[in-house]
Write a protein that holds these residues in place. Structure first.
Motif, short mmCIF file in Angstrom:
data_model
loop_
_atom_site.label_atom_id
_atom_site.label_comp_id
_atom_site.label_asym_id
_atom_site.label_seq_id
_atom_site.Cartn_x
_atom_site.Cartn_y
_atom_site.Cartn_z
N ALA A 101 25.40 -4.06 -40.04
CA ALA A 101 25.29 -5.50 -39.77
C ALA A 101 23.84 -5.95 -39.60
O ALA A 101 23.59 -7.16 -39.53
CB ALA A 101 26.10 -5.87 -38.53
N GLY A 102 22.91 -5.02 -39.51
CA GLY A 102 21.51 -5.40 -39.35
C GLY A 102 21.21 -6.01 -38.00
O GLY A 102 20.35 -6.89 -37.89
N ILE A 103 21.92 -5.54 -36.95
CA ILE A 103 21.70 -6.05 -35.60
C ILE A 103 21.34 -4.88 -34.70
O ILE A 103 22.07 -3.89 -34.62
CB ILE A 103 22.96 -6.75 -35.06
N ALA A 104 20.20 -4.99 -34.03
CA ALA A 104 19.76 -3.97 -33.09
C ALA A 104 20.19 -4.38 -31.68
O ALA A 104 19.85 -5.46 -31.21
CB ALA A 104 18.26 -3.79 -33.14
N ALA A 105 20.98 -3.53 -31.03
CA ALA A 105 21.41 -3.73 -29.64
C ALA A 105 21.25 -2.40 -28.91
O ALA A 105 21.01 -1.36 -29.53
CB ALA A 105 22.84 -4.23 -29.57
N THR A 106 21.42 -2.42 -27.60
CA THR A 106 21.16 -1.23 -26.79
C THR A 106 22.46 -0.66 -26.24
O THR A 106 23.27 -1.39 -25.65
CB THR A 106 20.23 -1.57 -25.62
#
Length: 387
Positions: free
Chosen positions: A344-349
């Protein structure tokens, strides 16, 4: 050759996520949708204009920008003390203010001055990872208080009463990272008074003050306890992360011990950053506009993420984070985050950064990046999850 035990401190996993997101962004073909950066608590806005102008003026004047006093420029300390009077109605002597190399530099100073090796220091879990990692590196023992939505991810006096033996200290954060929840003023006051009465040193992390959303009133531990240590920073509300400038509000008995430690460990915070920080405190109009943008991003995510399948979100009273329970989607939030970055091209932690026991079922989104990216995120997640 020997390697010291302090080098065994666990990694701060969000830094690994930053590296992975950077690598992913660098590998994208021309014209491909970019990576939405929601992994790190770094405002997408830079330092306010007044702060930048003050730094430029100081440098243009040829000022040497050498060492300051260990506790910082007297004018900045006085301005911070005035901030407590204006925002909280609390009378604070500038002599109790220690300007530090960010909040990250403030924590080891506070811990070393307040505690000894082997001391136990309690904190809510989930928690900001460097609390525990710094304590561990200094030979102290973090004590976790497992919290959940029932206590709004905040500690209670009942939890503290059950600890045997009593800890030497307690760290609270309101608003907290990662959950964004807050202690109501009466709750913070009760905890501060309990700590003082029981010889438990309270460390109050207040670095997200100014970034609250109207559900719970903002208050400082300094208003309720003469023995509490308050930590704050110019990184969040004032948008000055890379300038590395923060402060401690100290009780009288820790002023000289912290000063001696600061002299030896850091000498002083960067001179030019102190000049800029003092000016930033008068840039209210610009900073409130930044806050309004965060509020709009928060609203867009709280509306869009549930439709995308992420509907178990902690009460987001302050800061710029959403703490999401994803146990209905995965039992491995680290793998989930890695796939979300890839697909999805989303960086989360991953929640494992903040709670080693239960973090595999949680992740944290930061929404202080560009507003258009925050609005786009729910749609990307929905498409990835097939919603």
């Amino acid at each position: 050759m020997k390697v010291g035990r302090a080098g065994d401190a666990p990694p701060f996993l969000v830094m690994d996520v930053i590296a992975a997101a950077n690598a992913r962004a660098a590998a994208l073909p021309p014209g491909a949708p970019g990576i939405l950066r929601m992994e790190v608590g770094q405002p997408g806005t830079g330092a306010p204009r007044g702060a930048r102008d003050a730094a430029i003026a100081a440098l243009s004047a040829g000022l040497p920008m050498g060492y300051t006093e260990a506790f910082g420029l007297p004018s900045l300390r006085a301005r911070i003390a005035r901030h407590y009077a204006e925002r909280y109605g609390a009378a604070v002597a500038p002599s109790r203010i220690a300007v530090t190399v960010g909040a990250s530099g403030a924590f080891p100073l506070a811990f070393l001055a307040a505690f000894d090796r082997g001391d136990r220091v309690a904190m809510a879990a989930p928690f900001y990872p460097p609390y525990a990692n710094i304590l561990t590196a200094l030979g102290m023992e973090p004590v976790m208080l497992p919290c959940d939505a029932a206590t709004r991810f905040q500690p209670t006096i009942e939890m503290l009463e059950r600890l045997d033996p009593r800890p030497a200290g307690l760290i609270v954060a309101s608003p907290c990272n990662p959950a964004g929840t807050m202690l109501a003023p009466e709750e913070l006051a009760a905890i501060a008074r309990w700590c003082h009465a029981n010889d438990v040193r309270l460390i109050s992390d207040e670095i997200y003050h100014g970034l609250t959303w109207g559900t719970v009133a903002e208050s400082t531990a300094a208003a309720f306890s003469d023995s509490a240590v308050v930590v704050n920073s110019f990184s969040k509300y004032w948008s000055m992360t890379g300038w590395r400038i923060g402060w401690l509000l100290l009780p009288e008995d820790l002023v000289r011990p912290v000063e001696c430690l600061a002299q030896n460990m850091f000498i002083s915070a960067p001179h030019v950053a102190q000049v800029a920080a003092e000016a930033a405190m008068d840039c209210t109009e610009e900073l409130e506009a930044n806050k309004a943008a965060y509020a709009a991003s928060r609203a867009a995510l709280l509306e869009g993420l549930p439709r995308a399948g992420l509907d178990r979100i902690a009460a987001a009273d302050g800061a710029f984070y959403l703490w999401c329970d994803v146990a209905h989607l995965t039992n491995d939030s680290a793998a989930f985050c890695a796939e979300m970055l890839d697909k999805a091209g989303i960086a989360a932690t991953t929640g494992l950064d903040f709670d080693r026991e239960r973090g595999a079922r949680f992740l944290r989104f930061s929404y202080c990046g560009p507003a258009e990216d925050m609005r786009a995120a729910p749609g990307r997640i929905a498409a990835w999850l097939g919603r």
